[in-house]
Design an enzyme around this catalytic site. Structure first.
Site, PDB file in Angstrom:
ATOM      1  N   SER A  23       2.612  -6.401   7.245  1.00  0.00           N
ATOM      2  CA  SER A  23       1.092  -6.236   7.725  1.00  0.00           C
ATOM      3  C   SER A  23       0.452  -7.199   6.495  1.00  0.00           C
ATOM      4  O   SER A  23      -0.375  -7.944   6.934  1.00  0.00           O
ATOM      5  CB  SER A  23       0.568  -4.787   7.758  1.00  0.00           C
ATOM      6  OG  SER A  23       1.425  -4.281   8.511  1.00  0.00           O
ATOM      7  N   ALA A  24       0.970  -7.056   5.395  1.00  0.00           N
ATOM      8  CA  ALA A  24       0.410  -7.630   4.138  1.00  0.00           C
ATOM      9  C   ALA A  24       0.374  -9.365   4.396  1.00  0.00           C
ATOM     10  O   ALA A  24      -0.393  -9.983   4.356  1.00  0.00           O
ATOM     11  CB  ALA A  24       0.943  -7.226   2.932  1.00  0.00           C
ATOM     12  N   GLY A  58       7.821   1.044   4.384  1.00  0.00           N
ATOM     13  CA  GLY A  58       6.680   1.885   4.641  1.00  0.00           C
ATOM     14  C   GLY A  58       5.617   1.552   3.596  1.00  0.00           C
ATOM     15  O   GLY A  58       4.629   2.331   3.231  1.00  0.00           O
ATOM     16  N   ALA A  75       3.931  -1.576   4.253  1.00  0.00           N
ATOM     17  CA  ALA A  75       2.987  -2.699   5.026  1.00  0.00           C
ATOM     18  C   ALA A  75       3.354  -3.855   4.366  1.00  0.00           C
ATOM     19  O   ALA A  75       2.333  -4.836   4.630  1.00  0.00           O
ATOM     20  CB  ALA A  75       1.568  -2.287   5.111  1.00  0.00           C
ATOM     21  N   ASP A  78      -2.118  -1.753  10.003  1.00  0.00           N
ATOM     22  CA  ASP A  78      -2.313  -1.796   8.420  1.00  0.00           C
ATOM     23  C   ASP A  78      -2.770  -2.991   8.240  1.00  0.00           C
ATOM     24  O   ASP A  78      -3.095  -3.238   7.087  1.00  0.00           O
ATOM     25  CB  ASP A  78      -0.925  -1.584   7.749  1.00  0.00           C
ATOM     26  CG  ASP A  78      -0.151  -0.097   7.984  1.00  0.00           C
ATOM     27  OD1 ASP A  78      -1.121   0.885   8.217  1.00  0.00           O
ATOM     28  OD2 ASP A  78       0.856   0.064   8.016  1.00  0.00           O
ATOM     29  N   LYS A 107       1.020  -1.200   0.204  1.00  0.00           N
ATOM     30  CA  LYS A 107       0.100  -0.059   0.001  1.00  0.00           C
ATOM     31  C   LYS A 107       0.798   1.117   0.127  1.00  0.00           C
ATOM     32  O   LYS A 107       1.940   1.146   0.248  1.00  0.00           O
ATOM     33  CB  LYS A 107      -0.840   0.013   1.408  1.00  0.00           C
ATOM     34  CG  LYS A 107      -0.223   0.029   2.562  1.00  0.00           C
ATOM     35  CD  LYS A 107       0.266   1.470   3.059  1.00  0.00           C
ATOM     36  CE  LYS A 107       1.253   1.253   4.365  1.00  0.00           C
ATOM     37  NZ  LYS A 107       1.771   2.513   4.673  1.00  0.00           N
ATOM     38  N   VAL A 131      10.932  -4.827   2.434  1.00  0.00           N
ATOM     39  CA  VAL A 131      10.799  -4.875   3.777  1.00  0.00           C
ATOM     40  C   VAL A 131      11.219  -3.713   4.665  1.00  0.00           C
ATOM     41  O   VAL A 131      12.012  -2.821   3.955  1.00  0.00           O
ATOM     42  CB  VAL A 131      11.962  -6.137   4.261  1.00  0.00           C
ATOM     43  CG1 VAL A 131      11.921  -6.333   5.892  1.00  0.00           C
ATOM     44  CG2 VAL A 131      11.682  -7.468   3.573  1.00  0.00           C
TER      45      VAL A 131
END
Ligand code: C5P
Length: 309
Positions: free
Chosen positions: A114-115, A109, A111, A147, A17, A106
């Site tokens: 989170s993904a 910023g 995500a 996120d 994102k 990695v």
């Protein structure tokens, strides 16, 4: 939406994102910051494959972009997602081996961690036949990280709270992006901590975010450019001065607007069309502070099960 491999593997694709707006209020008592943010999911995907494991074993392997920086123990957010899902809805005999193929940078910023957690939730819920409603996955996602819910949802969304409360945003058409990856990553917590040291909270008026939403609904690139904002920019640049050149000089090679992606250090460029994006990508690849360049488009859907493989 769901399918299962013949030999019992479930492959899930999940997007990265970019935040087109990120307004950050002062730190809350729980350590998090109240945000008003506009997320867009972009076509830079990680793929997480879940295969059954015996006797409740939870294991992970990682390949691709920055794989050597991803932990393989229980601090891995995808493994935490599997463990949380099992604790709430499964039984201790359920095990899984997760194989993560990374393309999302990695600590960039975008995500990526989170993904992978969102993908693991979806993959394990299908693998273990839990048949949970989406609302249950979203609740677990919010527990795992700010996120993670957006990685499940995808598209374009307004995020509030600590970023986990989502409302879909109208978004007309598709947008071309170029992402300039930095040679090393930045810790999200460190960027927020630096923000706390030097800022008393957002100076971005809510009207700017509303302008951005209007621009997205009408596909007006001028309006979007003028309203794109990120309160974490200064903190990210303080911790990683090299990205300032990318942010500023990158636009000489094309692109409508540049912005630090989330907590950085990836720099995102919005482009008018694919031709401009190709030119910009070529230009950026000569920058010394740019490790790699990726083109992508958005918005794209959130985590989804791929067809059988
Ligand atoms: O929610 P998540 O675990 O992904 O956040 C990582 C870190 O980023 C948090 O520990 C916190 O330091 C910071 N953060 C924050 N406010 C938010 C989201 C994240 O301070 N709204």
């Amino acid at each position: 939406m769901e399918s299962r491999d013949l030999d019992g593997a479930v492959r899930v694709q999940v997007p990265g994102k970019v935040n087109l707006a990120l307004a950050v209020s002062p730190r809350r008592e729980d350590g998090y910051h109240e945000l008003v943010t506009v997320f867009m999911a972009v076509s830079l995907y990680d793929v997480v494959t879940a295969t059954p494991a015996r006797r409740g074993r939870l294991t992970v392997e990682v390949s691709g972009e920055g794989a050597d920086q991803v932990p393989l123990d229980m601090s891995n957010l995808a493994l935490k997602a599997a463990a949380l899902l099992r604790a709430r809805y499964g039984d201790e005999e359920l095990g899984v081996h997760l194989s993560i193929e990374k393309r999302i940078p990695v600590a960039g910023g975008m995500a990526g961690g989170s993904a992978d957690a969102a993908a693991a939730l979806l993959a394990c819920s299908v693998l273990w036949g839990l048949e949970l409603p989406a609302s249950a996955l979203y609740e677990l996602a919010a527990e795992l990280g700010s996120d993670v819910p957006f990685a499940l949802m995808g598209g374009c969304a307004l995020g509030t709270g600590r970023g986990e409360q989502l409302a879909p945003a109208l978004c007309r058409g598709s947008y071309d992006w170029v992402f300039a990856l930095a040679p090393r990553g930045l810790s999200t917590a460190a960027v927020f901590a630096d923000f706390d040291r030097f800022s008393a909270g957002t100076t971005t008026p809510r009207t700017v975010v509303d302008e951005l939403l209007t621009g997205l609904a009408s596909h007006d690139l001028d309006v979007i450019r003028d309203a794109m904002c990120n309160d974490l920019t200064r903190a990210a640049v303080r911790l990683y001065p090299g990205i300032l050149t990318t942010l500023e000089d990158g636009l000489d090679h094309g692109g409508v607007a540049s912005i630090v992606s989330g907590s950085g250090p990836t720099v995102a460029f919005l482009c008018a069309d694919t031709d401009d994006a190709v030119d910009l990508a070529v230009g950026l690849s000569t920058f010394p502070e740019v490790r790699a360049v990726h083109r992508a488009h958005g918005p794209v859907p959130g985590a989804r099960v791929l067809s059988n493989s």
